[in-house]
Write a protein that holds these residues in place. Structure first.
Motif, short mmCIF file in Angstrom:
data_model
loop_
_atom_site.label_atom_id
_atom_site.label_comp_id
_atom_site.label_asym_id
_atom_site.label_seq_id
_atom_site.Cartn_x
_atom_site.Cartn_y
_atom_site.Cartn_z
N ILE A 19 8.57 3.82 11.86
CA ILE A 19 8.90 4.62 10.67
C ILE A 19 7.99 5.84 10.68
N PRO A 56 -3.46 -8.40 10.92
CA PRO A 56 -2.80 -8.62 9.62
C PRO A 56 -1.29 -8.89 9.76
N LYS A 58 8.72 5.08 18.69
CA LYS A 58 7.82 5.60 17.66
C LYS A 58 6.49 6.01 18.28
N ALA A 61 -0.84 -12.39 10.90
CA ALA A 61 -1.16 -13.31 9.80
C ALA A 61 0.03 -13.42 8.84
N VAL A 62 0.63 -12.30 8.53
CA VAL A 62 1.74 -12.30 7.58
C VAL A 62 2.97 -12.99 8.19
N MET A 75 4.98 -4.45 5.63
CA MET A 75 4.36 -3.13 5.71
C MET A 75 2.84 -3.25 5.56
N VAL A 76 2.25 -4.08 6.42
CA VAL A 76 0.78 -4.25 6.35
C VAL A 76 0.13 -3.59 7.56
N ASN A 106 2.66 -8.84 -2.32
CA ASN A 106 1.45 -8.27 -1.72
C ASN A 106 0.34 -9.31 -1.82
N GLY A 158 5.25 9.59 7.03
CA GLY A 158 4.13 9.41 6.10
C GLY A 158 4.62 8.93 4.76
N ALA A 178 0.88 -1.18 0.00
CA ALA A 178 0.00 0.00 0.00
C ALA A 178 0.92 1.24 0.00
N MET A 209 2.65 3.06 2.06
CA MET A 209 3.92 3.07 2.79
C MET A 209 4.90 2.05 2.20
N GLY A 210 4.42 0.81 2.04
CA GLY A 210 5.31 -0.25 1.54
C GLY A 210 5.80 0.05 0.13
N GLY A 251 7.67 -2.80 9.79
CA GLY A 251 7.71 -1.33 9.71
C GLY A 251 6.36 -0.70 9.98
N GLY A 252 5.37 -1.50 10.37
CA GLY A 252 4.04 -0.96 10.64
C GLY A 252 4.00 -0.29 12.01
N ASN A 253 2.85 0.31 12.32
CA ASN A 253 2.71 0.98 13.61
C ASN A 253 2.25 0.00 14.67
P1 NBP Z 1 -2.48 -0.08 5.41
O1 NBP Z 1 -2.27 0.04 6.85
O2 NBP Z 1 -3.67 0.51 4.79
O3 NBP Z 1 -2.45 -1.65 5.05
C1 NBP Z 1 -2.66 -2.09 3.72
C2 NBP Z 1 -1.75 -3.25 3.41
O4 NBP Z 1 -1.97 -4.33 4.34
C3 NBP Z 1 -2.06 -3.82 2.03
O5 NBP Z 1 -0.84 -4.21 1.44
C4 NBP Z 1 -2.93 -5.02 2.36
O6 NBP Z 1 -2.93 -6.00 1.36
C5 NBP Z 1 -2.25 -5.52 3.58
N1 NBP Z 1 -3.03 -6.48 4.37
C6 NBP Z 1 -4.13 -6.30 5.15
BR1 NBP Z 1 -5.00 -4.73 5.33
N2 NBP Z 1 -4.56 -7.40 5.74
C7 NBP Z 1 -3.70 -8.36 5.33
C8 NBP Z 1 -3.61 -9.75 5.60
N3 NBP Z 1 -4.47 -10.35 6.43
N4 NBP Z 1 -2.63 -10.44 4.99
C9 NBP Z 1 -1.77 -9.85 4.16
N5 NBP Z 1 -1.79 -8.53 3.88
C10 NBP Z 1 -2.75 -7.79 4.46
O7 NBP Z 1 -1.18 0.43 4.61
P2 NBP Z 1 -0.26 1.71 4.83
O8 NBP Z 1 -1.06 2.94 5.06
O9 NBP Z 1 0.71 1.66 3.70
O10 NBP Z 1 0.52 1.41 6.19
C11 NBP Z 1 1.31 0.25 6.36
C12 NBP Z 1 1.81 0.22 7.78
O11 NBP Z 1 2.63 1.35 8.00
C13 NBP Z 1 0.70 0.30 8.83
O12 NBP Z 1 1.03 -0.50 9.93
C14 NBP Z 1 0.69 1.74 9.22
O13 NBP Z 1 0.20 1.95 10.53
C15 NBP Z 1 2.16 2.08 9.13
N6 NBP Z 1 2.48 3.49 8.93
C16 NBP Z 1 1.72 4.27 8.13
C17 NBP Z 1 2.04 5.60 7.94
C18 NBP Z 1 1.22 6.46 7.03
O14 NBP Z 1 1.50 7.66 6.97
N7 NBP Z 1 0.25 5.92 6.31
C19 NBP Z 1 3.16 6.14 8.55
C20 NBP Z 1 3.94 5.32 9.33
C21 NBP Z 1 3.58 4.01 9.52
P3 NBP Z 1 -4.01 -5.93 0.16
O15 NBP Z 1 -3.42 -5.00 -0.84
O16 NBP Z 1 -4.06 -7.32 -0.32
O17 NBP Z 1 -5.29 -5.45 0.74
#
Ligand code: NBP
Length: 477
Positions: free
Chosen positions: A127, A79, A183, A82-83, A73-74, A32, A130, A11, A13-14, A100-102
């Motif tokens: 991390i 989730p 963090k 699970a990964v 980065m899920v 993914n 944003g 998504a 971040m990843g 690297g998730g929160n």
């Molecule tokens: P999201 O937090 O929206 O997660 C989406 C990703 O998780 C997709 O790749 C999705 O796969 C995957 N996923 C889920 Br949901 N359930 C899954 C499962 N059961 N098995 C495998 N994959 C699964 O993405 P993001 O906003 O890029 O953030 C990623 C991480 O980074 C989070 O932990 C977030 O808290 C952290 N973070 C975010 C920010 C920010 O600014 N957004 C900053 C710092 C840290 P799919 O494509 O198949 O649905």
């Protein structure tokens, strides 16, 4: 081809982290759950570097050089588990899983312990920055083993933000959950910073009578001084923005109900468990929660308040200067509280966290990046055993100079009925810390009265109890 790193979870971040690794010359394996995301990334950004697109979990693992570095980065929580369950059985001792998730640091500690039993390094990594940070250089807070940092550190240093002096915004924070803990506190401080800025804005609007565009200019000026920071900079941008549909200031067409994802709340929950007074961060979390109680606010609209008495123009300008002082002093206090929480967490979990290093890696990439953090770094470098940021001479001096204005701003806020819980909590913390005597002595008396909880005396060792229901003689407990 064997990739130096793999990223699963593509998504926002990843995807951007994967691109950042590739742009820095690393071969990056991609995975993914929904395979379309993987192929879209290669289609759109394949020209940026070397990517290995994979679909099946075993192919993803096979694409990685050994020891493997697999970054997750899920979505945090279920989730992530699970990964981990999907990939851990495919890995070998010495391999690394980087989350690297929160994640909550307690989850990270649990996962690290479980995987360590299989010889796998689990590197819980905070991390911040944003979407943009992930691509151009975030601030990175890895925990986990030192062996894992030996292998990963140089790569993270490459993709991280760099501070003005060129230092990479990454350090090995400490074992197991240390990175995610730090963090979490970073985000708590971010909540406090945002709340303090919000209060400054509201006071400039309601007490000084400035418009959002005028306040944007004030923030722009502040951003050239000691408050120079990313959050002040974007505040000016948001305040000067006009809504395209109505032509009104953007801030006047947005619903005033702040949302939250949970890291600020965790900071306060953990602080309560650790017994650390993070009142400024707590007020910031509560302020968001209060704003969201729409029906309660509606029902309270008619409650009495003072008559508005806006300031004359010359007074308004002087008031704005005082608000800058109040904001700066309150900011020192909220960082004092956040660093205190890190220090106590570090002791509790044996992380041996270098507080100066933490200030250093927050200087770039992350949401709270600010010139101010260089000062905090310098304070801890000069005195690593600093009991509190307020014990640093330079900060103490600045607060000494700010305090009259700080108090005046709170008087004005109170008189005019503008809530300033962040400014107010910060000042109360400051005054409580510097007090000779606190009413805690009375609290101890009350506790002894109703519950025989005993008290200690200022003049003698030991625990004592007064026979409150009898002749009130004192007995040694
Ligand atoms: P999201 O937090 O929206 O997660 C989406 C990703 O998780 C997709 O790749 C999705 O796969 C995957 N996923 C889920 Br949901 N359930 C899954 C499962 N059961 N098995 C495998 N994959 C699964 O993405 P993001 O906003 O890029 O953030 C990623 C991480 O980074 C989070 O932990 C977030 O808290 C952290 N973070 C975010 C920010 C920010 O600014 N957004 C900053 C710092 C840290 P799919 O494509 O198949 O649905």
């Amino acid at each position: 081809t064997s990739a130096q790193i793999g990223v699963t979870g593509l998504a926002v971040m990843g995807r951007n982290l994967a691109r950042n690794f590739a742009r820095n010359g690393y071969t990056v394996a991609l995975h993914n759950r929904t395979v379309a995301r993987t192929h879209d990334l290669v289609k759109e950004f394949g020209h940026e570097g070397d990517f290995v697109a994979t679909e099946a979990a075993k192919d993803f693992v096979a694409a990685l050089e050994r020891p493997r570095r697999l970054m997750i980065m899920v979505k945090a929580g279920g989730p992530t588990d699970a990964v981990i369950q999907e990939f851990a059985p495919l890995l070998e001792p010495g391999d690394m899983i980087i989350d690297g998730g929160n994640a909550h640091f307690a989850d990270t500690r649990r996962r690290e312990k479980e995987l360590r039993e299989h010889g796998i390094h689990f590197v819980g990594t905070g991390i911040s920055g944003g979407e943009e940070g992930a691509l151009h250089g975030p601030s990175i807070m890895p925990g986990g083993s030192t062996e894992s940092y030996d292998s990963l550190g140089p790569m993270l240093e490459k993709i991280s933000a760099k501070a003005k002096d060129g230092a990479p915004c990454v350090t090995h924070v400490g074992a197991d959950g240390a990175g995610h803990f730090v963090k979490m506190v970073h985000n708590g401080i971010e909540y406090a910073d945002m709340q303090l800025i919000g209060e400054a804005y509201q006071l400039l609007r309601d007490v000084a009578g400035y418009s959002p565009a005028q306040i944007a200019e004030i923030f722009r000026t502040w951003n050239t001084g000691r408050l120079d920071s990313y959050l002040i900079e974007i505040t000016a941008e948001v305040l000067s923005h006009a809504d395209a549909a109505t032509g009104k200031p953007f801030v006047d067409v947005v619903q005033d109900q702040a949302e939250q994802k949970g890291t600020g709340r965790w900071t306060v929950q953990i602080a309560l468990d650790l017994g650390v007074p993070v009142s400024g961060i707590a007020e910031a979390v509560f302020a968001r929660s209060l704003s969201g109680h729409h029906a309660l606010r509606q029902a309270s609209r008619g409650l009495a308040g003072p008559k508005p008495a806006p300031l004359a123009e010359a007074e308004a300008r002087a008031f704005a200067d005082r608000v800058e002082q109040a904001l700066y002093a309150s900011k020192i206090v909220s960082y004092t509280q956040g660093f205190h929480e890190i220090a106590v967490g570090s002791d509790e979990y044996d992380w041996n966290i270098d507080l100066g290093k933490i200030a250093s890696i927050w200087r770039g990439g992350c949401i709270i990046r600010a010139a101010f953090l260089d000062r905090i770094r310098a304070a801890y470098d000069a005195r690593p055993d600093l009991p509190s940021l307020l014990s640093d001479e330079a900060f103490a001096q600045e607060i000494a100079e700010a305090q009259d204005d700080w108090r005046d701003v709170l008087v004005a806020a109170t008189r005019q009925g503008v809530p300033a819980p962040g400014f107010s909590a910060a000042l109360a913390y400051y005054d409580a810390l510097r007090a000779d005597r606190l009413p805690a002595a009375l609290t101890q008396g009350q506790r002894d009265f109703f519950g025989a909880h005993t008290y200690r005396r200022t003049d003698r060792e030991g625990s004592f109890h007064t026979l409150w229901g009898g002749d009130r003689t004192e007995v040694e407990a």
